[in-house]
Design an enzyme around this catalytic site. Structure first.
Site, PDB file in Angstrom:
ATOM      1  CB  SER A  92      94.101 -76.925  -6.536  1.00  0.00           C
ATOM      2  OG  SER A  92      95.348 -77.328  -6.000  1.00  0.00           O
ATOM      3  CG  HIS A  94      97.132 -73.466  -4.056  1.00  0.00           C
ATOM      4  ND1 HIS A  94      96.299 -73.720  -2.991  1.00  0.00           N
ATOM      5  CD2 HIS A  94      97.015 -74.536  -4.880  1.00  0.00           C
ATOM      6  CE1 HIS A  94      95.693 -74.882  -3.169  1.00  0.00           C
ATOM      7  NE2 HIS A  94      96.110 -75.407  -4.304  1.00  0.00           N
ATOM      8  CG  ASP A 129      96.530 -71.724  -0.281  1.00  0.00           C
ATOM      9  OD1 ASP A 129      97.558 -72.235  -0.774  1.00  0.00           O
ATOM     10  OD2 ASP A 129      95.389 -71.979  -0.710  1.00  0.00           O
TER      11      ASP A 129
END
Ligand SMILES: *[C@@H]1O[C@H](CO)[C@@H](O)[C@H](O)[C@H]1NC(C)=O
Ligand SMILES: *[C@@H]1O[C@H](CO)[C@@H](O)[C@H](O)[C@H]1NC(C)=O
Ligand SMILES: *[C@@H]1O[C@H](CO)[C@@H](O)[C@H](O)[C@H]1NC(C)=O
Length: 373
Positions: free
Chosen positions: A42, A340, A337
């Site tokens: 991600s 990340h 977040d």
């Protein structure tokens, strides 16, 4: 030292100014390499998970709130590290996600990364469907076949072309966060010690990288795992159980990851010594993230222990939810977040990868030199 950092930050601000739409239109120069292929999780996914059944998705607001293309599936407020890297390498548009690519895109490179992915196949299954490294390599094999067709079946020419591209390999975080350190879902921590587990990951990774080499890949960027014991998600969990009040990080995780990173460096040396024309480099993101966290103020951050968007302690217990209102001043936060970094942080990491002159951050050379090699 202070002045140098201040200049560095000024340069970063300039860089951010050119990350706007205008950048696509300006400059006719060729990129420094013909193509960039991206493998990973991600941290670099740009939409490959958008149409599959998974919790590891980010194609909803407020993800992409500062991005010209909106909520594209990037797990941050704006650009990822590889978006910035593509710009630094002189590409005039972003490298498209494999899932949405056109045939005509492949000569510039593709992004195969997938949120929740790891080196091991089972990693990330707790979050749902995704493309583990083995599948990303399969997608690359299909791409190499298409490339050969573009060169009218001349494999030599296709392999030569692929040998000029850069391959960004950003995997490993989830093999710890969404596998080894999730004992309720995975048995690996009961079966293996951290060093045995690391050896298994490296064995698997080496095999996949050798396959890519056989398909023509030569310029490989092997990205180390960052200080994931210090992300808001871990800070929130560790807050409940702090034996050492001075250190909010989960050092058990940091230690396990360091063993793996040391092995990655050895693997890079081995490939360079053994495979003809192999040009592997190692990005020490652990070192870079440590530098940024401990010199946060100088880098312009004033919040380093909380996600800009999220729920619970450190905004790190639950990740950023659909339509949640994020923090106002995104440029002051290190983390977007629970897991990340923000765009500003990604710009710093990309800049270091491209241009750092410290071999403790980029070894044995930076990406700018790799492009010319
Ligand atoms: C394939 O390309 C190479 C390198 O350009 C060239 O030397 C060779 O003759 C080509 N082979 C065929 C069958 O066209
Ligand atoms: C607290 O941390 C220690 C050391 O990491 C661990 O052995 C213990 O199980 C943890 N306790 C709780 C309640 O999580
Ligand atoms: C913080 O910055 C200083 C000055 O640039 C540097 O010497 C130091 O290594 C940095 N800290 C870390 C942990 O990297």
């Amino acid at each position: 030292m202070k002045t140098m950092l201040a200049q560095f930050i000024l340069a970063l601000n300039l860089l951010q100014a050119i990350t706007s739409r205008a950048w696509f239109l300006s400059g006719q120069a060729q990129p420094q390499v013909p193509c960039l292929f991206i493998f990973g999780d991600s941290l670099v996914d740009n939409g490959n998970n958008n149409n599959i059944l998974t919790l590891a998705r980010a194609n909803y607001r407020p993800y992409g709130i500062d991005f010209t293309e909106g909520s594209s599936g990037r797990f941050t407020n704006g650009l990822t590290t590889v978006d910035v890297l593509a710009q630094l390498l002189g590409f005039r548009s972003f490298i498209p996600p494999y899932a949405a690519a056109q045939r005509s895109d492949i000569s510039k490179g593709l992004n195969f990364a997938s949120g929740a992915a790891g080196i091991r196949d089972e990693t990330g299954n707790n979050l749902g469907d995704h493309y583990p490294l083995a599948q990303q390599v399969n997608h690359f094999r299909d791409t190499a076949t298409m490339m050969t067709r573009m060169f009218r079946g001349n494999t030599t020419r296709a392999t030569e072309y692929l040998g000029k591209c850069i391959y960004y390999m950003g995997l490993g975080s989830n093999d710890y966060l969404n596998n080894y350190f999730m004992p309720t879902m995975y048995s690996t921590s009961r079966e293996y010690s951290p060093s045995t587990y690391s050896a298994l990951l490296l064995q698997d990774y080496s095999r996949q990288l050798s396959e890519m080499y056989d398909l023509g890949a030569r310029k490989m960027v092997i990205v180390g795992v960052g200080q994931i014991g210090c992300i808001p998600y871990e800070l929130a969990r560790n807050n409940n159980n702090r034996s050492n009040k001075k250190d909010p990080c989960n050092e058990e995780i940091n230690k396990a990851v360091s063993i793996f990173n040391t092995g990655l460096l050895r693997m890079v040396n081995r490939f360079n010594a053994q495979l003809p024309n192999a040009k592997f480099i190692y990005l020490n993101t652990f070192e870079s993230s440590k530098d940024v966290a401990s010199n946060a103020t100088a880098y312009g951050f004033n919040v380093v222990d909380k996600g800009c968007c999220g729920v619970g302690r450190n905004n790190g217990q639950i990740t950023c939810l659909p339509f949640q209102t994020p923090c106002e001043d995104r440029s002051r936060y290190l983390f977007w977040d629970a897991f990340h970094p923000t765009e500003v942080a990604n710009v710093i990491y990309a800049r270091k990868a491209y241009d750092s002159s410290s071999t403790s951050e980029v070894y044995p050379m930076n990406i700018r030199r790799l492009a010319m090699a």
